[in-house]
Write a protein that holds these residues in place. Structure first.
Motif, PDB file in Angstrom:
ATOM      1  N   PHE A   1       0.840  -1.201   0.000  1.00 29.79           N
ATOM      2  CA  PHE A   1       0.000   0.000   0.000  1.00 29.79           C
ATOM      3  C   PHE A   1       0.874   1.250   0.000  1.00 29.79           C
ATOM      4  N   ILE A   2       1.886   1.283   0.843  1.00 27.96           N
ATOM      5  CA  ILE A   2       2.797   2.439   0.893  1.00 27.96           C
ATOM      6  C   ILE A   2       3.477   2.632  -0.469  1.00 27.96           C
ATOM      7  N   ARG A   3       3.917   1.541  -1.099  1.00 32.95           N
ATOM      8  CA  ARG A   3       4.537   1.639  -2.437  1.00 32.95           C
ATOM      9  C   ARG A   3       3.542   2.162  -3.459  1.00 32.95           C
ATOM     10  N   SER A   4       2.286   1.825  -3.300  1.00 27.31           N
ATOM     11  CA  SER A   4       1.268   2.235  -4.275  1.00 27.31           C
ATOM     12  C   SER A   4       0.961   3.733  -4.203  1.00 27.31           C
ATOM     13  N   LEU A   5       1.461   4.411  -3.182  1.00 25.33           N
ATOM     14  CA  LEU A   5       1.172   5.834  -3.000  1.00 25.33           C
ATOM     15  C   LEU A   5       2.154   6.746  -3.734  1.00 25.33           C
ATOM     16  N   GLU A   6       2.787   6.251  -4.771  1.00 23.10           N
ATOM     17  CA  GLU A   6       3.763   7.040  -5.533  1.00 23.10           C
ATOM     18  C   GLU A   6       3.167   8.354  -6.028  1.00 23.10           C
ATOM     19  N   ASP A   7       1.931   8.315  -6.503  1.00 23.92           N
ATOM     20  CA  ASP A   7       1.272   9.527  -6.997  1.00 23.92           C
ATOM     21  C   ASP A   7       0.681  10.379  -5.872  1.00 23.92           C
ATOM     22  N   HIS A   8       0.787   9.908  -4.657  1.00 26.59           N
ATOM     23  CA  HIS A   8       0.261  10.602  -3.476  1.00 26.59           C
ATOM     24  C   HIS A   8       1.385  10.720  -2.444  1.00 26.59           C
ATOM     25  N   SER A   9       2.499  11.302  -2.848  1.00 28.51           N
ATOM     26  CA  SER A   9       3.700  11.319  -2.009  1.00 28.51           C
ATOM     27  C   SER A   9       3.464  12.005  -0.662  1.00 28.51           C
ATOM     28  N   TRP A  10       2.635  13.047  -0.635  1.00 31.30           N
ATOM     29  CA  TRP A  10       2.357  13.745   0.622  1.00 31.30           C
ATOM     30  C   TRP A  10       1.654  12.824   1.618  1.00 31.30           C
ATOM     31  N   VAL A  11       0.818  11.934   1.123  1.00 25.73           N
ATOM     32  CA  VAL A  11       0.123  10.977   1.988  1.00 25.73           C
ATOM     33  C   VAL A  11       1.123   9.939   2.491  1.00 25.73           C
ATOM     34  N   ARG A  12       1.936   9.419   1.582  1.00 22.33           N
ATOM     35  CA  ARG A  12       2.945   8.421   1.949  1.00 22.33           C
ATOM     36  C   ARG A  12       3.886   8.987   3.011  1.00 22.33           C
ATOM     37  N   GLU A  13       4.353  10.203   2.806  1.00 25.33           N
ATOM     38  CA  GLU A  13       5.281  10.825   3.759  1.00 25.33           C
ATOM     39  C   GLU A  13       4.623  11.000   5.125  1.00 25.33           C
ATOM     40  N   ARG A  14       3.366  11.384   5.138  1.00 26.46           N
ATOM     41  CA  ARG A  14       2.663  11.559   6.419  1.00 26.46           C
ATOM     42  C   ARG A  14       2.532  10.227   7.154  1.00 26.46           C
ATOM     43  N   LEU A  15       2.149   9.173   6.443  1.00 21.74           N
ATOM     44  CA  LEU A  15       2.008   7.862   7.070  1.00 21.74           C
ATOM     45  C   LEU A  15       3.347   7.339   7.577  1.00 21.74           C
ATOM     46  N   GLU A  16       4.393   7.493   6.765  1.00 23.62           N
ATOM     47  CA  GLU A  16       5.720   7.032   7.181  1.00 23.62           C
ATOM     48  C   GLU A  16       6.206   7.794   8.409  1.00 23.62           C
ATOM     49  N   ALA A  17       5.960   9.103   8.463  1.00 26.30           N
ATOM     50  CA  ALA A  17       6.364   9.913   9.620  1.00 26.30           C
ATOM     51  C   ALA A  17       5.614   9.474  10.872  1.00 26.30           C
TER      52      ALA A  17
END
Length: 103
Positions: A72-88
């Motif tokens: 799911f995290i890898r699939s967020l390539e087009d939603h980098s701001w979302v991925r960064e928030r979740l990872e943080a």
């Protein structure tokens, strides 16, 4: 999926459902990675709005096995701001858990 990953998705459910366009890249990648079945893809894509599609995905995802969150995290390539928030957020949770450990 690990309990921390489930909790993170549950905690950010409304935010994620408002940010993600799951039909374009997220669902196809999760199908390709064999996280979602064809029936589940149809179930998600049959929802009438992007928000409901995202909510359906977030309902199904926690039960899709140990690889589901990373895919799911890898699939967020087009939603980098979302991925960064979740990872943080995940790093904060991991840091809090690790703070009490002896090293």
């Amino acid at each position: 999926m690990e309990p921390a990953h489930r909790a993170l998705l549950r905690e950010h459910r409304l935010y994620l459902s408002g940010q993600l366009l799951v039909s374009d890249s997220i669902v196809p990648l999760l199908f390709q990675e064999e996280i979602l079945t064809e029936t589940q893809v149809d179930q998600i894509l049959s929802q009438p709005s992007e928000r409901l599609k995202a909510l359906e995905l977030l309902t199904l995802l926690p039960a899709r096995g140990p690889r589901a969150f990373k895919a799911f995290i890898r699939s967020l390539e087009d939603h980098s701001w979302v991925r960064e928030r979740l990872e943080a957020e995940l790093q904060e949770v991991d840091g809090t858990r690790g703070a009490g450990r002896d090293t």
